[in-house]
Write a protein that holds these residues in place. Structure first.
Motif, PDB file in Angstrom:
ATOM      1  N   LEU A 273      13.365 -15.807   9.263  1.00 33.15           N
ATOM      2  CA  LEU A 273      13.894 -14.669  10.015  1.00 33.15           C
ATOM      3  C   LEU A 273      13.085 -13.397   9.732  1.00 33.15           C
ATOM      4  O   LEU A 273      12.844 -12.596  10.637  1.00 33.15           O
ATOM      5  N   LEU A 274      12.675 -13.235   8.481  1.00 33.30           N
ATOM      6  CA  LEU A 274      11.837 -12.081   8.143  1.00 33.30           C
ATOM      7  C   LEU A 274      10.478 -12.174   8.833  1.00 33.30           C
ATOM      8  O   LEU A 274       9.949 -11.172   9.334  1.00 33.30           O
ATOM      9  N   ILE A 275       9.914 -13.363   8.858  1.00 31.25           N
ATOM     10  CA  ILE A 275       8.627 -13.572   9.529  1.00 31.25           C
ATOM     11  C   ILE A 275       8.773 -13.245  11.017  1.00 31.25           C
ATOM     12  O   ILE A 275       7.959 -12.516  11.594  1.00 31.25           O
ATOM     13  N   TRP A 276       9.815 -13.766  11.628  1.00 31.89           N
ATOM     14  CA  TRP A 276      10.074 -13.494  13.041  1.00 31.89           C
ATOM     15  C   TRP A 276      10.259 -11.997  13.274  1.00 31.89           C
ATOM     16  O   TRP A 276       9.675 -11.431  14.211  1.00 31.89           O
ATOM     17  N   ALA A 277      11.048 -11.331  12.439  1.00 32.04           N
ATOM     18  CA  ALA A 277      11.313  -9.892  12.613  1.00 32.04           C
ATOM     19  C   ALA A 277      10.021  -9.089  12.505  1.00 32.04           C
ATOM     20  O   ALA A 277       9.806  -8.142  13.275  1.00 32.04           O
ATOM     21  N   ALA A 278       9.164  -9.462  11.567  1.00 32.46           N
ATOM     22  CA  ALA A 278       7.896  -8.745  11.404  1.00 32.46           C
ATOM     23  C   ALA A 278       7.024  -8.885  12.645  1.00 32.46           C
ATOM     24  O   ALA A 278       6.412  -7.910  13.095  1.00 32.46           O
ATOM     25  N   LEU A 279       6.984 -10.066  13.206  1.00 34.56           N
ATOM     26  CA  LEU A 279       6.154 -10.293  14.387  1.00 34.56           C
ATOM     27  C   LEU A 279       6.782  -9.694  15.644  1.00 34.56           C
ATOM     28  O   LEU A 279       6.128  -8.966  16.391  1.00 34.56           O
ATOM     29  N   TRP A 280       8.035  -9.977  15.877  1.00 37.59           N
ATOM     30  CA  TRP A 280       8.703  -9.538  17.106  1.00 37.59           C
ATOM     31  C   TRP A 280       8.828  -8.014  17.187  1.00 37.59           C
ATOM     32  O   TRP A 280       8.571  -7.425  18.236  1.00 37.59           O
ATOM     33  N   SER A 281       9.193  -7.400  16.092  1.00 35.12           N
ATOM     34  CA  SER A 281       9.460  -5.952  16.141  1.00 35.12           C
ATOM     35  C   SER A 281       8.200  -5.097  16.234  1.00 35.12           C
ATOM     36  O   SER A 281       8.284  -3.914  16.554  1.00 35.12           O
ATOM     37  N   THR A 282       7.047  -5.673  15.973  1.00 32.00           N
ATOM     38  CA  THR A 282       5.813  -4.893  16.007  1.00 32.00           C
ATOM     39  C   THR A 282       4.979  -5.186  17.244  1.00 32.00           C
ATOM     40  O   THR A 282       3.872  -4.681  17.378  1.00 32.00           O
TER      41      THR A 282
END
Length: 129
Positions: free
Chosen positions: A112-121
């Motif tokens: 989820l952290l990996i996804w958040a880092a990619l998606w939010s940027t």
């Protein structure tokens, strides 16, 4: 929504990094895998500095640099995943993770952290880059 997640992630990284250097230092030592060649405390301090830097970059990077910063953050979350595995495999209690069930449940947070880092940027679909 992307901005909200990006700011939340950046603030969480700065907070986590600060906690590496201060009040949660002992708990973070429980996550350092035995194969890491550095001293455990040095590893905790270095990862704390890295988290503060990444969190600050996620918060402050100009729009044209956010994708790169997000990719670096996702890579960081991938690289530190063995620490979460080590805590589970070695049954090290820290952060209230005092059972195997709690430690294994935490493993699912890393993607989820990996996804958040990619998606939010990333910009929204159809946005100019």
């Amino acid at each position: 929504m992307r901005t909200f997640v990006r700011v939340l992630l950046g603030l969480a990284l700065v907070f986590a990094g600060t906690s590496h250097l201060t009040f949660a230092r002992r708990d973070f030592r429980a996550q350092v895998p035995d194969f890491v060649p550095l001293d455990t405390d040095t590893t905790v301090l270095a990862s704390g500095v890295a988290e503060i830097g990444l969190g600050s970059a996620i918060l402050l990077a100009p729009r044209r640099r956010r994708k790169a910063v997000g990719s670096i953050a996702a890579l960081f979350f991938t690289v530190i995943f063995p620490g979460n595995l080590s805590q589970w495999v070695n049954r090290r209690s820290a952060f209230g993770l005092d059972t195997d069930e709690k430690r294994v449940a935490r493993l699912f947070g890393q993607p989820l952290l990996i996804w958040a880092a990619l998606w939010s940027t990333r910009g929204s679909v159809g946005a100019r880059r």
